[in-house]
Scaffold this motif. Structure first.
Motif, PDB file in Angstrom:
ATOM      1  N   ALA A   1      -6.420  -0.073  -6.514  1.00 25.58           N
ATOM      2  CA  ALA A   1      -6.343  -1.029  -5.412  1.00 25.58           C
ATOM      3  C   ALA A   1      -7.726  -1.540  -5.066  1.00 25.58           C
ATOM      4  O   ALA A   1      -8.719  -0.874  -5.270  1.00 25.58           O
ATOM      5  CB  ALA A   1      -5.740  -0.345  -4.187  1.00 25.58           C
ATOM      6  N   SER A   2      -7.802  -2.740  -4.514  1.00 30.73           N
ATOM      7  CA  SER A   2      -9.083  -3.264  -4.071  1.00 30.73           C
ATOM      8  C   SER A   2      -9.506  -2.551  -2.803  1.00 30.73           C
ATOM      9  O   SER A   2      -8.685  -2.140  -2.000  1.00 30.73           O
ATOM     10  CB  SER A   2      -8.970  -4.766  -3.809  1.00 30.73           C
ATOM     11  OG  SER A   2      -7.995  -5.003  -2.824  1.00 30.73           O
ATOM     12  N   PHE A   3     -10.810  -2.401  -2.627  1.00 28.33           N
ATOM     13  CA  PHE A   3     -11.323  -1.700  -1.454  1.00 28.33           C
ATOM     14  C   PHE A   3     -11.175  -2.597  -0.230  1.00 28.33           C
ATOM     15  O   PHE A   3     -11.458  -3.785  -0.264  1.00 28.33           O
ATOM     16  CB  PHE A   3     -12.794  -1.351  -1.659  1.00 28.33           C
ATOM     17  CG  PHE A   3     -13.382  -0.626  -0.488  1.00 28.33           C
ATOM     18  CD1 PHE A   3     -13.083   0.697  -0.263  1.00 28.33           C
ATOM     19  CD2 PHE A   3     -14.224  -1.280   0.391  1.00 28.33           C
ATOM     20  CE1 PHE A   3     -13.617   1.367   0.819  1.00 28.33           C
ATOM     21  CE2 PHE A   3     -14.760  -0.620   1.470  1.00 28.33           C
ATOM     22  CZ  PHE A   3     -14.456   0.703   1.681  1.00 28.33           C
ATOM     23  N   ALA A   4     -10.701  -2.014   0.843  1.00 24.03           N
ATOM     24  CA  ALA A   4     -10.499  -2.785   2.064  1.00 24.03           C
ATOM     25  C   ALA A   4     -11.512  -2.389   3.117  1.00 24.03           C
ATOM     26  O   ALA A   4     -11.902  -1.237   3.211  1.00 24.03           O
ATOM     27  CB  ALA A   4      -9.090  -2.537   2.600  1.00 24.03           C
TER      28      ALA A   4
ATOM     29  N   LEU B   1     -12.078  -1.308   6.540  1.00 22.72           N
ATOM     30  CA  LEU B   1     -11.140  -0.651   7.436  1.00 22.72           C
ATOM     31  C   LEU B   1     -11.583  -0.740   8.881  1.00 22.72           C
ATOM     32  O   LEU B   1     -12.762  -0.594   9.182  1.00 22.72           O
ATOM     33  CB  LEU B   1     -10.996   0.828   7.045  1.00 22.72           C
ATOM     34  CG  LEU B   1     -10.659   1.088   5.576  1.00 22.72           C
ATOM     35  CD1 LEU B   1     -10.582   2.584   5.333  1.00 22.72           C
ATOM     36  CD2 LEU B   1      -9.353   0.432   5.201  1.00 22.72           C
TER      37      LEU B   1
ATOM     38  N   HIS C   1      -1.312   5.010   2.891  1.00 18.32           N
ATOM     39  CA  HIS C   1      -2.581   4.636   2.263  1.00 18.32           C
ATOM     40  C   HIS C   1      -2.470   4.682   0.742  1.00 18.32           C
ATOM     41  O   HIS C   1      -1.537   5.269   0.196  1.00 18.32           O
ATOM     42  CB  HIS C   1      -3.700   5.584   2.705  1.00 18.32           C
ATOM     43  CG  HIS C   1      -3.532   7.000   2.245  1.00 18.32           C
ATOM     44  ND1 HIS C   1      -2.660   7.901   2.852  1.00 18.32           N
ATOM     45  CD2 HIS C   1      -4.113   7.693   1.224  1.00 18.32           C
ATOM     46  CE1 HIS C   1      -2.734   9.068   2.257  1.00 18.32           C
ATOM     47  NE2 HIS C   1      -3.591   8.969   1.244  1.00 18.32           N
ATOM     48  N   ARG C   2      -3.419   4.036   0.090  1.00 19.45           N
ATOM     49  CA  ARG C   2      -3.552   4.103  -1.361  1.00 19.45           C
ATOM     50  C   ARG C   2      -4.975   4.576  -1.670  1.00 19.45           C
ATOM     51  O   ARG C   2      -5.939   3.972  -1.217  1.00 19.45           O
ATOM     52  CB  ARG C   2      -3.293   2.737  -2.002  1.00 19.45           C
ATOM     53  CG  ARG C   2      -3.354   2.757  -3.530  1.00 19.45           C
ATOM     54  CD  ARG C   2      -3.165   1.363  -4.114  1.00 19.45           C
ATOM     55  NE  ARG C   2      -1.838   0.834  -3.823  1.00 19.45           N
ATOM     56  CZ  ARG C   2      -1.605  -0.219  -3.043  1.00 19.45           C
ATOM     57  NH1 ARG C   2      -2.623  -0.835  -2.452  1.00 19.45           N
ATOM     58  NH2 ARG C   2      -0.386  -0.654  -2.838  1.00 19.45           N
TER      59      ARG C   2
ATOM     60  N   GLU D   1      -0.467   6.720  -3.930  1.00 21.52           N
ATOM     61  CA  GLU D   1      -0.015   5.805  -2.884  1.00 21.52           C
ATOM     62  C   GLU D   1       1.043   6.496  -2.036  1.00 21.52           C
ATOM     63  O   GLU D   1       2.080   6.915  -2.545  1.00 21.52           O
ATOM     64  CB  GLU D   1       0.546   4.528  -3.495  1.00 21.52           C
ATOM     65  CG  GLU D   1       0.990   3.508  -2.454  1.00 21.52           C
ATOM     66  CD  GLU D   1       1.488   2.227  -3.087  1.00 21.52           C
ATOM     67  OE1 GLU D   1       0.656   1.473  -3.612  1.00 21.52           O
ATOM     68  OE2 GLU D   1       2.714   2.002  -3.075  1.00 21.52           O
TER      69      GLU D   1
ATOM     70  N   LYS E   1     -11.908   4.454  -4.160  1.00 18.52           N
ATOM     71  CA  LYS E   1     -11.380   3.340  -3.369  1.00 18.52           C
ATOM     72  C   LYS E   1     -10.323   3.863  -2.406  1.00 18.52           C
ATOM     73  O   LYS E   1      -9.573   4.784  -2.739  1.00 18.52           O
ATOM     74  CB  LYS E   1     -10.761   2.259  -4.263  1.00 18.52           C
ATOM     75  CG  LYS E   1     -11.755   1.574  -5.192  1.00 18.52           C
ATOM     76  CD  LYS E   1     -11.062   0.542  -6.060  1.00 18.52           C
ATOM     77  CE  LYS E   1     -12.049  -0.113  -7.023  1.00 18.52           C
ATOM     78  NZ  LYS E   1     -11.385  -1.118  -7.891  1.00 18.52           N
TER      79      LYS E   1
ATOM     80  N   GLU F   1      -7.459   2.294   0.608  1.00 17.86           N
ATOM     81  CA  GLU F   1      -6.869   1.180   1.331  1.00 17.86           C
ATOM     82  C   GLU F   1      -5.790   1.737   2.257  1.00 17.86           C
ATOM     83  O   GLU F   1      -4.901   2.479   1.812  1.00 17.86           O
ATOM     84  CB  GLU F   1      -6.249   0.180   0.359  1.00 17.86           C
ATOM     85  CG  GLU F   1      -5.616  -1.023   1.030  1.00 17.86           C
ATOM     86  CD  GLU F   1      -4.974  -1.978   0.034  1.00 17.86           C
ATOM     87  OE1 GLU F   1      -4.462  -3.030   0.474  1.00 17.86           O
ATOM     88  OE2 GLU F   1      -4.968  -1.668  -1.174  1.00 17.86           O
TER      89      GLU F   1
ATOM     90  N   LEU G   1      -2.490   1.109   4.309  1.00 15.39           N
ATOM     91  CA  LEU G   1      -1.376   0.175   4.142  1.00 15.39           C
ATOM     92  C   LEU G   1      -0.698  -0.118   5.476  1.00 15.39           C
ATOM     93  O   LEU G   1      -0.645   0.733   6.361  1.00 15.39           O
ATOM     94  CB  LEU G   1      -0.348   0.762   3.169  1.00 15.39           C
ATOM     95  CG  LEU G   1      -0.899   1.180   1.792  1.00 15.39           C
ATOM     96  CD1 LEU G   1       0.214   1.830   0.980  1.00 15.39           C
ATOM     97  CD2 LEU G   1      -1.488  -0.013   1.049  1.00 15.39           C
TER      98      LEU G   1
END
Length: 275
Positions: free
Chosen positions: A14-17, A19, A35-36, A62, A265, A267, A269
């Motif tokens: 997943a792309s890094f978000a 937060l 979360h992922r 995930e 990484k 993310e 959700l």
């Protein structure tokens, strides 16, 4: 939490978000957040009898859902293994669903070697008041009656609850559908005192908003149901655990070899709140 028996390189993550502050994340009564997480895997140690001279890979975990709708876990564990004479690609893909209220657990695991399917295990388990009843549909139809066991999310919540009250050692029988999906394992859990990440904490910065959040160091050893005395665990896993269920800085000890997993990484959700 996850347990593995053990392709881009090696799994597209997943792309890094960016937060928001931890308090902004929605969590249900359990306190767990969807979360992922992506982990980079490296070989830490291997015995001569393992036949492994090198190993690296990636794991994607995930965790989604809610207390009211149930929790779904999608887990992929990909490694490239070097034996000195050859290399092979191992790919394990697992999907589970767990309803905490109804105590229902469904699972499916597919294992591949060099993109060829080796094993496909599917089934469901539920609490029948006398224990856990498992109904397997793949590779063959089969029913198994097991002693009372915790399912994975329940066990994670047990760890967090024991950590909160300062109980640093406990044992539980756990069924997660792994291997052939027909047995539970005895999990011995050791929880250390809560810590704040140090300046040189290897992957803390990858935890985004949780980079400076306190965690518990946890080690879980899984034993065969009939083990006794000084039996060796089937598998041992150590990790840093946040109160919301996110983990990082993994060590996975399979006996003949040991892997480390560093969070690369993360993310969080979006989930709908329970009504």
């Amino acid at each position: 939490m996850f347990r593995s028996s053990l392709a881009a390189v090696l799994v597209s993550g997943a792309s890094f978000a960016v937060l928001p502050a931890p308090s902004a994340f929605a969590a249900g009564p359990s306190g767990l957040i969807a979360h992922r997480a992506v982990y980079d895997l490296e070989l830490k140690d291997a015995s001569d009898r393992s036949g492994i001279s090198g190993m690296y890979g990636r794991m994607v975990y995930e965790f989604d859902g809610s207390d009211c709708t149930g929790f779904t876990t999608n887990f992929r564990f990909v490694t490239q293994i070097d034996t000195g004479d050859s290399t092979r690609l191992s790919d394990q893909q697992t999907t589970t669903f767990e309803d905490l209220t109804k105590r229902i657990f469904r699972f499916e695991t597919k294992s591949f070697t060099d993109e060829q399917l080796d094993k496909d295990v599917r089934g469901a388990a539920e609490d029948d008041q006398k224990g856990v009843k498992v109904e397997l549909t793949q590779p063959a139809t089969k029913e198994v009656d097991l002693a009372e066991s915790r399912f994975p999310t329940e066990h994670m919540l047990d760890i967090i609850q024991n950590a909160k009250i300062g109980k640093n050692f406990f044992e539980a029988r756990v069924f997660d559908g792994s291997d052939d999906g027909d047995k539970s394992l005895v999990a011995t859990t050791v929880v250390g005192k809560q810590e704040t990440p140090a300046a040189d904490d290897a992957d803390a910065d990858k935890a985004g908003a949780f980079a400076k959040t306190p965690f518990w160091p946890v080690t879980v050893a899984y034993f065969n149901e009939k083990s006794s005395g000084d039996a060796m665990p089937v598998y041992r896993m150590s990790f840093k655990l946040y109160e919301n269920g996110i983990t990082r800085d993994l060590t996975m000890d399979y006996g003949d070899f040991v892997l480390t997993g560093k969070l690369s990484k993360l993310e969080v959700l979006d989930t709908k709140a329970c009504k």
